[in-house]
Write an enzyme that holds these catalytic residues in place. Structure first.
Site, PDB file in Angstrom:
ATOM      1  N   ARG A  77       0.838  -1.202   0.000  1.00 27.53           N
ATOM      2  CA  ARG A  77       0.000   0.000   0.000  1.00 27.53           C
ATOM      3  C   ARG A  77       0.866   1.242   0.000  1.00 27.53           C
ATOM      4  O   ARG A  77       2.004   1.224   0.390  1.00 27.53           O
ATOM      5  CB  ARG A  77      -0.872   0.014   1.261  1.00 27.53           C
ATOM      6  N   LYS A 142       2.830  -6.151  12.656  1.00 26.86           N
ATOM      7  CA  LYS A 142       2.103  -6.507  11.432  1.00 26.86           C
ATOM      8  C   LYS A 142       2.408  -7.944  10.987  1.00 26.86           C
ATOM      9  O   LYS A 142       3.562  -8.348  10.892  1.00 26.86           O
ATOM     10  CB  LYS A 142       2.504  -5.518  10.321  1.00 26.86           C
ATOM     11  N   ARG A 279      -2.203   5.268  13.862  1.00 25.47           N
ATOM     12  CA  ARG A 279      -1.226   5.024  14.944  1.00 25.47           C
ATOM     13  C   ARG A 279      -1.951   5.075  16.279  1.00 25.47           C
ATOM     14  O   ARG A 279      -2.867   5.871  16.464  1.00 25.47           O
ATOM     15  CB  ARG A 279      -0.178   6.148  14.992  1.00 25.47           C
TER      16      ARG A 279
END
Ligand code: BTN
Length: 283
Positions: A77, A142, A279
């Site tokens: 992305r 992640k 965040r």
């Protein structure tokens, strides 16, 4: 699983089909699906997303899936590269044709990330959650990302290339080279499920979920998505492409998959767009 009749017009001969995943594990996972997806495996390619977008005008079969052991130019992305490992990653793209507008497809990456979490939970990995808009996180790091790229077809329909990159068992050398803090699917004993089982279970879950998304859009998934959201009811900061910030409590999703933040006055604000980055607010 490899219909050679499709091969000559579609597949550049320089990219041979070379299965590297255990066929019986895949078949085992596909046994409950009404139709088995057409799944092509290659050793190495630049990007499975780029390939499907290139082949799309020639007519790809619905649910076509291309999985690569290695990508030399994996796309992430926001123009980033997607780094993966030939032995420890899953990188694949799934082709889907929708009778929906591009705006209605804005929730597609979120629906996909929800399906992935449900598939991984069914394999016992219950610590994996979703992070808006389309990441999978485990213990604050992640584990996977989704990149949906679309193309308008001559029929007027929209073709979507649903690209998925998942860290199954990453070598530490690769984890060290990434700016982002990464996690994978290994348990405390360092064991991860076989990639064929993970891919099979993902497709097994995603195909019915996407059928439902094609019929009803994202709205029916919004509530369940929030139950898996790693930032649910937490104070977060959204970074916009122009470097401005929005802050608030992460409280829900709109029917199109927009993120709803509640400001200190209790007012909800909805944010859309794959270019935003979320965040956790520092305590
Ligand atoms: C992200 O940035 O979080 C999305 C990453 C998506 C990576 C996958 S790997 C398979 C497919 N092919 C690509 O080039 N990218 C997607």
């Amino acid at each position: 699983m490899y219909p050679t009749s499709l091969l000559p017009p579609l597949f550049p001969t320089l990219v041979p089909l070379e299965p590297f995943l255990d066929e019986s594990a895949l078949q085992q996972e596909f046994r409950d699906l009404p139709s088995v997806p057409v799944l092509w495996q290659v050793q190495s390619i630049d990007s499975t997303n780029r390939c499907l977008l290139e082949w799309a005008p020639q007519g790809l079969p619905q649910h076509f899936c291309l999985v690569a052991r290695q990508q030399s130019a994996g796309r992430g992305r926001r123009g980033r590269a997607w780094i993966s490992d030939a032995e420890g990653s899953l990188t694949f793209s799934l082709w889907w044709i929708f009778d929906r507008s591009l705006q209605e497809l804005s929730g597609l990456p979120l629906a996909v990330s929800l399906g992935m979490v449900e598939a991984l939970h069914s394999l016992g990995m219950t610590s994996v959650g979703v992070k808006w808009p389309n990441d999978l996180w485990r213990e604050g790091r992640k584990v996977a990302g989704v990149l949906v790229e679309t193309t308008r077809l001559s029929s007027g329909q929209v073709g979507a290339v649903i690209g998925i990159g998942l860290n199954v068992a990453l070598p530490s050398s690769l984890q060290d080279t990434c700016v982002l803090s990464l996690n994978d699917l290994r348990d405390e004993a360092g064991q991860a499920p076989a990639r064929a089982t993970v891919l099979g279970r993902l497709l097994n879950t995603l195909i019915p979920l996407l059928e439902s998304f094609a019929q009803s859009g994202f709205a029916p998934f919004a509530e369940t998505w929030m139950t898996h959201c790693v930032h649910r009811n937490q104070q977060v900061t959204l970074l916009h492409p122009n470097h401005t910030r929005s802050q608030g409590e992460c409280v829900g999703l709109s029917s199109l998959g927009g993120l709803i933040l509640r400001d200190p006055a209790g007012e909800p604000h909805t944010y859309h767009g794959g270019e935003l980055s979320l965040r956790l607010e520092a305590p």
